[in-house]
Design an enzyme around this catalytic site. Structure first.
Site, PDB file in Angstrom:
ATOM      1  N   GLU A 184      33.008  32.428  50.224  1.00 37.73           N
ATOM      2  CA  GLU A 184      32.677  32.686  48.810  1.00 37.73           C
ATOM      3  C   GLU A 184      32.513  31.317  48.173  1.00 37.73           C
ATOM      4  O   GLU A 184      33.492  30.595  47.968  1.00 37.73           O
ATOM      5  CB  GLU A 184      33.788  33.506  48.150  1.00 37.73           C
ATOM      6  CG  GLU A 184      33.388  34.088  46.810  1.00 37.73           C
ATOM      7  CD  GLU A 184      33.603  33.127  45.656  1.00 37.73           C
ATOM      8  OE1 GLU A 184      32.606  32.517  45.200  1.00 37.73           O
ATOM      9  OE2 GLU A 184      34.759  32.981  45.240  1.00 37.73           O
TER      10      GLU A 184
ATOM     11  N   CYS B 219      33.523  30.091  39.574  1.00 42.34           N
ATOM     12  CA  CYS B 219      32.259  30.271  40.296  1.00 42.34           C
ATOM     13  C   CYS B 219      31.429  31.383  39.667  1.00 42.34           C
ATOM     14  O   CYS B 219      30.197  31.337  39.704  1.00 42.34           O
ATOM     15  CB  CYS B 219      32.529  30.545  41.768  1.00 42.34           C
ATOM     16  SG  CYS B 219      33.651  31.924  42.071  1.00 42.34           S
TER      17      CYS B 219
END
Length: 464
Positions: A234, A268
Site C-alpha cells: 500500500e 496517503c
C-alpha cells in the site's frame, strides 16, 4: 536513520534505541517460527478472545497511548485518541467477523461431480510468520489493520515499524503481551531498513506487507519477488477531489479542508488535488482558501490546535521545496506558501492553497505529504476525470456530484482503488483498502484483507 523518539513540535530528541543485533534478531525469528506452529492450531474463538482483550486494553489506555503517538509524530492529540479508538473497533470487528470471512467454502456436489470427488471444499489456512513494514503517519492504525486479520487467520506477526515511532511500536507489542498473546505471536523488531531484506529472505518468514513510499515499496516488492514470497504493498497517493456543479458546495468545502489537513496532511489517502468545475470554481476556491487560512497551527497537545507539525524535518523541507518550485514556475499561493506565521521551533508548515499549477511543476505529479492543496479549474466532467487520472498513483478519489449519470461515468473512467462520492476517503474494517498503478497492489481490511495472507487450499475427497 537512527531509531529514536524525536518530538516534531520541538525538534528535541527524547530517547534513542539500539537496533537489534544479529543474535537478538535470530532469537526473534526463532520465536516467530515456534509460535506459528502453535498459532495455526488455535481455534477462531481463542484468536477472537485475544483481539477483544487487546481492544479492551486499548480503550482503557487510550489517553496514555495517544500522548505517545502525538509526541512521536505530531498529530493533534484528539486525532491520536480517535486513531486508538478506531483500532479497538477494528480488533473487535475482526473478532466478530473473522471466522465467517475465512470459513470453508464448498461448491455444490453438482459443480464438482465430473471431478471424481465425493465432495470438495476450500479451506483458508495461515501462511505462518508475516513481516509488516509500517510507516509513522498512522502508527497505530496501519499496524492494527494488518495485525487484526493476520492474527485472526492464524498467522503470527513481525513488526518493523518506522524508525521515528519506536515507543509506539513497543507499546503495541506490550499491549498484546498483556492481552495474553503467546510468546512470538506478535513481536516488534527494532531494526533499520538495511535489515529488512535479510528478514524477507529468511525461510521462517512466509510473507511481507508494506505501507509506505513508492521507493520503499519497490525495494520490498523486489526482495519479496526474489524470495518468491507473497507481498502486499500500500503505497503513495495523489488523490483527486472533484467538485461538479450539482455538489453541495458548503459540505464540499468543509470536507475538502478536513480531507487535506487531517493527520497534518500526512496521509496517503488525503485529498491533494482539488479539481473544480468552472461553474462553481469561484465560490469553491474562495471559500476553500478562506477556511484553510483560518486553521490554527500550533502545539499538537493543545486542544485548540487544528494543525500540528510535520513528523520529520526532512518531510517539512521536501514539502517546502515542492511549493518553492511551483511558485518559481508561476503558481500563486492563495494562502500560505512559506513558513511565515508558524512556530519557528519544530517542523511546522502552514496550510497552503496553490492555484495556477501546471505540468512543468514538480508538485503537479508528486505526492504532497503535508497541508498543501493544489487547485485546478476545468471545463467539464471529461476534463476533470482526465486530469484526475493524470498521475502515477491510483489509491482513492473523492467525487462531489448529485448526478447519477456523472457517478456512472466516474465509476467507468476513474482509475483508483476507491471512489468516494459526496464524502471523504477513509478506511473501514468492513471495506477493502488498496490501490492500483504506483499506489501498490493487494488489499487490506474486509474479507479481501484477511485472505491475502492465507493459503487458499483445495480439499478433495475421492469416492470410495
Amino acid at each position: 536513520m537512527a531509531i529514536a523518539t524525536v518530538n516534531p513540535a520541538t525538534g528535541e530528541t527524547l530517547e534513542t534505541f539500539e537496533p537489534l543485533g544479529r543474535d537478538a534478531l535470530e532469537l526473534a525469528l526463532g520465536r516467530a517460527a515456534e509460535a506459528a506452529v502453535l498459532q495455526r492450531a488455535t481455534g477462531f474463538e481463542e484468536r477472537a478472545d485475544l483481539l477483544r482483550r487487546a481492544a479492551a486494553l486499548l480503550d482503557a489506555e487510550r489517553d496514555r497511548i495517544a500522548v505517545t503517538v502525538t509526541t512521536e509524530m505530531g498529530k493533534p492529540l484528539a486525532q491520536a485518541r480517535a486513531e486508538a479508538a478506531k483500532c479497538a473497533k477494528a480488533l473487535r470487528w475482526y473478532a466478530d467477523h473473522g471466522a465467517a470471512l475465512i470459513a470453508d467454502e464448498r461448491p455444490s456436489d453438482e459443480d464438482v461431480a465430473d471431478s471424481g470427488a465425493a465432495f470438495a471444499y476450500v479451506r483458508y489456512r495461515p501462511l505462518g510468520a508475516v513481516l509488516a513494514v509500517m510507516p509513522w503517519n498512522f502508527p497505530l492504525w496501519q499496524v492494527v489493520r494488518f495485525l487484526a486479520p493476520a492474527l485472526m487467520a492464524g498467522n503470527v506477526a513481525l513488526l518493523k515499524h518506522a524508525s521515528n515511532v519506536p515507543r509506539t511500536a513497543l507499546t503495541l507489542a506490550d499491549l498484546f503481551h498483556r492481552a495474553g498473546a503467546a510468546p512470538g505471536v506478535f513481536q516488534t523488531l527494532l531494526i533499520g531498513s538495511d535489515q529488512v531484506e535479510r528478514v524477507i529472505h529468511d525461510p521462517r518468514v512466509a510473507a511481507v506487507t508494506l505501507t509506505g513510499s513508492e521507493g520503499a515499496g519497490r525495494s520490498v516488492g523486489a526482495a519479496a519477488g526474489d524470495a518468491l514470497k507473497k507481498s502486499v504493498l500500500e503505497l503513495g497517493g495523489s488523490d483527486p477531489f472533484l467538485v461538479l456543479p450539482s455538489a453541495d458546495l458548503e459540505a464540499a468545502v468543509t470536507t475538502a479542508v478536513k480531507a487535506r489537513i487531517q493527520n497534518n496532511g500526512q496521509s496517503c489517502i488525503a485529498a491533494k488535488r482539488f479539481i473544480v468545475h468552472e461553474q462553481v470554481y469561484p465560490r469553491f476556491a474562495s471559500a476553500f482558501a478562506r477556511a484553510m487560512r483560518a486553521l490554527r497551527v500550533g502545539d499538537p497537545m493543545d486542544a485548540d490546535t487544528d494543525l500540528g507539525p510535520l513528523a520529520t524535518r526532512q518531510g517539512r523541507d521536501d514539502l517546502s521545496a515542492l511549493v518553492a518550485d511551483a511558485l518559481r514556475h508561476g503558481a500563486t499561493a492563495e494562502t500560505g506558501g512559506d513558513r511565515a506565521g508558524v512556530p519557528e521551533r519544530g517542523w511546522y508548515y502552514p496550510p497552503t492553497v496553490l492555484t495556477g499549477v501546471s505540468p512543468e511543476m514538480l508538485i503537479h505529479t508528486a505526492e504532497t505529504f503535508g497541508p498543501v492543496a493544489t487547485l485546478y479549474r476545468v471545463n467539464d466532467l471529461a476534463e476533470a476525470v482526465e486530469l484526475a487520472n493524470a498521475t502515477p498513483y491510483g489509491l482513492s478519489s473523492n467525487i462531489w456530484t448529485e448526478d447519477p449519470e456523472e457517478r456512472e461515468y466516474c465509476l467507468r473512467e476513474l482509475v483508483a482503488g476507491g471512489l468516494f462520492f459526496n464524502g471523504m476517503t477513509a478506511s473501514h474494517p468492513a471495506l477493502p483498502f488498496g490501490g492500483v498503478k504506483n499506489s501498490g497492489y493487494g488489499r487490506e481490511l474486509a474479507g479481501h484483507g484477511i485472505r491475502e495472507f492465507c493459503n487458499v487450499t483445495t480439499v478433495w475427497l475421492g469416492r470410495p
